[in-house]
Write an enzyme that holds these catalytic residues in place. Structure first.
Site, PDB file in Angstrom:
ATOM      1  CB  ALA A   1      85.362  84.085  85.310  1.00  7.75           C
TER       2      ALA A   1
ATOM      3  N   GLY B   1      96.408  87.896  83.681  1.00 17.38           N
ATOM      4  CA  GLY B   1      95.428  88.361  84.659  1.00 17.38           C
ATOM      5  C   GLY B   1      95.712  89.762  85.153  1.00 17.38           C
ATOM      6  CB  SER B   2      98.836  91.659  85.710  1.00 15.57           C
ATOM      7  OG  SER B   2      99.393  90.599  86.449  1.00 15.57           O
TER       8      SER B   2
ATOM      9  CG  ASP C   1      88.701  99.704  96.328  1.00 12.95           C
ATOM     10  OD1 ASP C   1      89.926  99.583  96.138  1.00 12.95           O
ATOM     11  OD2 ASP C   1      88.166 100.768  96.689  1.00 12.95           O
TER      12      ASP C   1
ATOM     13  NE  ARG D   1     115.928  71.522 116.888  1.00  6.06           N
ATOM     14  CZ  ARG D   1     116.059  70.229 116.633  1.00  6.06           C
ATOM     15  NH1 ARG D   1     115.179  69.381 117.145  1.00  6.06           N
ATOM     16  NH2 ARG D   1     117.049  69.777 115.876  1.00  6.06           N
TER      17      ARG D   1
ATOM     18  CD  GLN E   1     117.035  79.038 106.974  1.00  2.25           C
ATOM     19  OE1 GLN E   1     116.305  78.754 106.036  1.00  2.25           O
ATOM     20  NE2 GLN E   1     118.306  78.700 107.024  1.00  2.25           N
TER      21      GLN E   1
ATOM     22  CD  GLU F   1      90.974  88.796  96.034  1.00  2.00           C
ATOM     23  OE1 GLU F   1      90.785  89.934  96.480  1.00  2.00           O
ATOM     24  OE2 GLU F   1      90.536  87.770  96.556  1.00  2.00           O
TER      25      GLU F   1
ATOM     26  CB  SER G   1     103.637  91.952  95.255  1.00  2.00           C
ATOM     27  OG  SER G   1     103.195  91.052  96.230  1.00  2.00           O
ATOM     28  CD  GLU G   2     105.644  91.745  90.979  1.00  2.00           C
ATOM     29  OE1 GLU G   2     104.533  91.285  91.310  1.00  2.00           O
ATOM     30  OE2 GLU G   2     106.708  91.126  91.155  1.00  2.00           O
TER      31      GLU G   2
HETATM   32  C1  LIG Z   1      94.956  80.393  93.930  1.00  2.00           C
HETATM   33  C2  LIG Z   1      94.509  81.305  92.853  1.00  2.00           C
HETATM   34  C3  LIG Z   1      93.165  81.657  92.763  1.00  2.00           C
HETATM   35  C4  LIG Z   1      92.736  82.488  91.733  1.00  2.00           C
HETATM   36  N1  LIG Z   1      91.393  82.764  91.623  1.00  2.00           N
HETATM   37  C5  LIG Z   1      90.964  83.565  90.615  1.00  2.00           C
HETATM   38  C6  LIG Z   1      89.567  83.835  90.443  1.00  2.00           C
HETATM   39  O1  LIG Z   1      88.717  83.361  91.202  1.00  2.00           O
HETATM   40  N2  LIG Z   1      89.184  84.620  89.399  1.00  2.00           N
HETATM   41  C7  LIG Z   1      90.080  85.175  88.539  1.00  2.00           C
HETATM   42  O2  LIG Z   1      89.675  85.877  87.649  1.00  2.00           O
HETATM   43  N3  LIG Z   1      91.419  84.916  88.653  1.00  2.00           N
HETATM   44  C8  LIG Z   1      91.864  84.133  89.679  1.00  2.00           C
HETATM   45  N4  LIG Z   1      93.204  83.852  89.812  1.00  2.00           N
HETATM   46  C9  LIG Z   1      94.135  84.410  88.854  1.00  2.00           C
HETATM   47  C10 LIG Z   1      94.937  85.567  89.441  1.00  2.00           C
HETATM   48  O3  LIG Z   1      94.120  86.662  89.709  1.00  2.00           O
HETATM   49  C11 LIG Z   1      96.067  85.867  88.455  1.00  2.00           C
HETATM   50  O4  LIG Z   1      96.966  84.778  88.523  1.00  2.00           O
HETATM   51  C12 LIG Z   1      96.778  87.175  88.759  1.00  2.00           C
HETATM   52  O5  LIG Z   1      95.956  88.283  88.517  1.00  2.00           O
HETATM   53  C13 LIG Z   1      98.052  87.314  87.895  1.00  2.00           C
HETATM   54  O6  LIG Z   1      97.768  87.066  86.558  1.00  2.00           O
HETATM   55  P1  LIG Z   1      98.634  85.978  85.758  1.00  2.00           P
HETATM   56  O7  LIG Z   1      98.805  84.767  86.581  1.00  2.00           O
HETATM   57  O8  LIG Z   1      98.008  85.816  84.434  1.00  2.00           O
HETATM   58  O9  LIG Z   1     100.056  86.635  85.629  1.00  2.00           O
HETATM   59  P2  LIG Z   1     100.505  87.756  84.582  1.00  2.00           P
HETATM   60  O10 LIG Z   1      99.471  88.800  84.462  1.00  2.00           O
HETATM   61  O11 LIG Z   1     100.985  87.078  83.366  1.00  2.00           O
HETATM   62  O12 LIG Z   1     101.746  88.360  85.369  1.00  2.00           O
HETATM   63  C14 LIG Z   1     102.876  87.541  85.712  1.00  2.00           C
HETATM   64  C15 LIG Z   1     103.692  88.248  86.763  1.00  2.00           C
HETATM   65  O13 LIG Z   1     104.189  89.463  86.228  1.00  2.00           O
HETATM   66  C16 LIG Z   1     104.372  90.403  87.264  1.00  2.00           C
HETATM   67  N5  LIG Z   1     103.735  91.656  86.862  1.00  2.00           N
HETATM   68  C17 LIG Z   1     102.435  91.896  86.635  1.00  2.00           C
HETATM   69  N6  LIG Z   1     102.239  93.160  86.255  1.00  2.00           N
HETATM   70  C18 LIG Z   1     103.465  93.736  86.209  1.00  2.00           C
HETATM   71  C19 LIG Z   1     103.945  95.033  85.868  1.00  2.00           C
HETATM   72  N7  LIG Z   1     103.106  95.993  85.466  1.00  2.00           N
HETATM   73  N8  LIG Z   1     105.283  95.262  85.911  1.00  2.00           N
HETATM   74  C20 LIG Z   1     106.133  94.280  86.292  1.00  2.00           C
HETATM   75  N9  LIG Z   1     105.741  93.040  86.626  1.00  2.00           N
HETATM   76  C21 LIG Z   1     104.427  92.772  86.589  1.00  2.00           C
HETATM   77  C22 LIG Z   1     103.764  89.808  88.541  1.00  2.00           C
HETATM   78  O14 LIG Z   1     104.815  89.296  89.346  1.00  2.00           O
HETATM   79  C23 LIG Z   1     102.925  88.667  88.014  1.00  2.00           C
HETATM   80  O15 LIG Z   1     102.820  87.634  88.954  1.00  2.00           O
HETATM   81  C24 LIG Z   1      93.660  83.015  90.819  1.00  2.00           C
HETATM   82  C25 LIG Z   1      95.015  82.659  90.917  1.00  2.00           C
HETATM   83  C26 LIG Z   1      95.431  81.822  91.920  1.00  2.00           C
HETATM   84  C27 LIG Z   1      96.881  81.458  91.998  1.00  2.00           C
END
Ligand SMILES: Cc1cc2nc3c(=O)[nH]c(=O)nc-3n(C[C@H](O)[C@H](O)[C@H](O)COP(=O)(O)OP(=O)(O)OC[C@H]3O[C@@H](n4cnc5c(N)ncnc54)[C@H](O)[C@@H]3O)c2cc1C
Length: 391
Positions: free
Chosen positions: A132, A139-140, A246, A274, A343, A370, A373-374
């Site tokens: 967690a 999460g980022s 990692d 097809r 498509q 995890e 992509s950003e």
């Molecule tokens: C199926 C699934 C399973 C998951 N399992 C776990 C788990 O077991 N444990 C856990 O801790 N979390 C888990 N997560 C959470 C996941 O790790 C987070 O959703 C992820 O890290 C992104 O955080 P956020 O959704 O809060 O998006 P935010 O941090 O709010 O970011 C939103 C978007 O902003 C963009 N972004 C981010 N950073 C930047 C930047 N520096 N510059 C520009 N754009 C940026 C990205 O496109 C990102 O998607 C899970 C999520 C999903 C969908």
């Protein structure tokens, strides 16, 4: 349609060929059981795969034995397993990967007591782990963790919330990251091993997303935990989280390769069968170029993924940018491949319950969890600009 097989890549050796055969046997087994397993609840589907993988020895790939002196995992084997499993069934891949992601911090940083208590039950499929990190506020930016763990004597009192936690509500233990305040930012976070039945821990209802997944919020309300449940030293939490990622980020790229590979197989079979404009679709030039892009994307992704895995297995040192590339290239390629498959299938690719529609939904979260992509691009760009190494 041709079933999944391994890759003829210099990054793989004889031991991987034997694993590929075991994984092919599992694919046949799952094909037989599919309808029965899909009818089960999410919790029971997970339990089914955990038990099955324990019996087949596949959990040994993601949880090292506490008595194994090497105390390591073979990342190429994890990648092959995740690729094969997601080719067939994304829920199966989820279960295998979570047994690993939810335990890595224990064998990497745990005490002998923690390893002895938590690893064997997970490796034998008797217990379910979770990790967690993510919070409702984001999460980022892991360094901005807001959940707090206040030290009181030889205990910590945890308050806060986590969001989007895989295995939330069904896990037996959670590895939880909380701010202990040794320093600002990343250096003031610690990791704790928290049993699911600890008073003060509450889980929310399942958070339903585009593809079925056991996910929930966690709430910590004056949860007390002994300091002996710290994983690593106080203030080392960020390091603990990054070390886990990692190892496992590369395998997210591999799971995406598995989905992409299946999508290409399904697409080629359909294009050959097809008829359109009086000939098989496979003979239309625009179809050929689209399939060429799909296959090229897949090969590029597989090379990037298995190179990162090989580096991690064979070489000493840190390969964080290569790992980030594996996740980025694998998942972005997988998404493009699935979009092309939809498509080329036309309306049939959108039909609810079809293989292509299901995989189109399954690939999407991989570009977010995890590390989105950003975030991977930031890691790659930062390292490229900080080093004199030319590319
Ligand atoms: C199926 C699934 C399973 C998951 N399992 C776990 C788990 O077991 N444990 C856990 O801790 N979390 C888990 N997560 C959470 C996941 O790790 C987070 O959703 C992820 O890290 C992104 O955080 P956020 O959704 O809060 O998006 P935010 O941090 O709010 O970011 C939103 C978007 O902003 C963009 N972004 C981010 N950073 C930047 C930047 N520096 N510059 C520009 N754009 C940026 C990205 O496109 C990102 O998607 C899970 C999520 C999903 C969908």
């Amino acid at each position: 349609m041709k079933t999944w097989d391994g890759w003829d890549l210099p990054f793989l050796d004889e031991s991987h060929k034997e694993l590929i055969q075991r994984l092919q046997s599992w694919i046949e087994l799952d094909e037989r059981d599919e309808a029965r397993v899909e009818a089960l609840s999410l919790r029971d589907q997970c339990a089914h795969y955990r038990k099955q993988f324990a019996e087949l020895g596949l959990l040994d790939l993601v949880v090292p034995s506490p008595t194994d002196p090497s105390n390591r995992l073979d990342v190429r084997s994890i990648c092959l397993a995740r690729e094969a499993l997601s080719y067939r069934n994304a829920m199966a891949d989820f279960v295998l990967s979570m047994q690993g992601i939810g335990t890595a911090a224990i064998w990497l940083f745990g005490t002998d007591r923690q390893k002895g208590r938590y690893l064997a039950p997970c490796r034998e499929g008797r217990t379910t782990p979770a990790i967690a990190i993510t919070e409702p506020d984001g999460g980022s930016d892991v360094a901005a963790t807001r959940t707090t763990a206040e030290k009181r004597g030889d205990r910590y009192v945890i308050n806060g919330a986590k969001s989007w936690i895989s295995n939330g509500g069904i896990a037996d233990h959670y590895i939880v990251f909380a701010r202990t305040g040794e320093a600002d930012g990343a250096r003031g976070i610690s990791a704790f091993l928290i049993d699911a039945d600890t008073p003060g821990l509450r889980t929310g209802p399942n958070m339903d997303i585009i593809a079925p997944h056991p996910l929930s919020e966690l709430f910590f309300e004056d949860l007390e935990v002994s300091a002996s449940q710290l994983l690593g030293k106080p203030g080392e939490g960020f390091k603990v989280a990054m070390a886990t990622l990692d190892i496992f980020r590369t395998s997210v790229g591999a799971a995406a390769v598995g989905l992409g590979r299946r999508a290409i197989g399904e697409t080629i079979a359909r294009m050959q069968g097809r008829q359109l404009f009086g000939k098989p679709m496979a003979e239309l030039d625009l179809v050929r170029t689209r399939v060429a892009d799909m296959v090229t994307d897949l090969d590029t992704a597989a090379l990037t993924v298995y190179r990162a895995a090989w580096l991690k297995d064979i070489r000493d040192g840190s390969f964080t940018p290569e790992v980030a590339m594996a996740k980025l290239v694998g998942t972005e390629a997988g998404q493009r491949i699935l979009d092309s498959a939809v498509q080329l299938f036309g309306a049939a690719g959108l039909r609810t319950g079809s293989v292509i529609e299901r995989m189109f939904r399954e690939i999407r979260p991989m570009r977010i969890y995890e590390g989105a992509s950003e975030v991977q691009r930031l890691i790659i760009g930062r390292r490229a600009l900080a080093t004199s190494k030319t590319h």
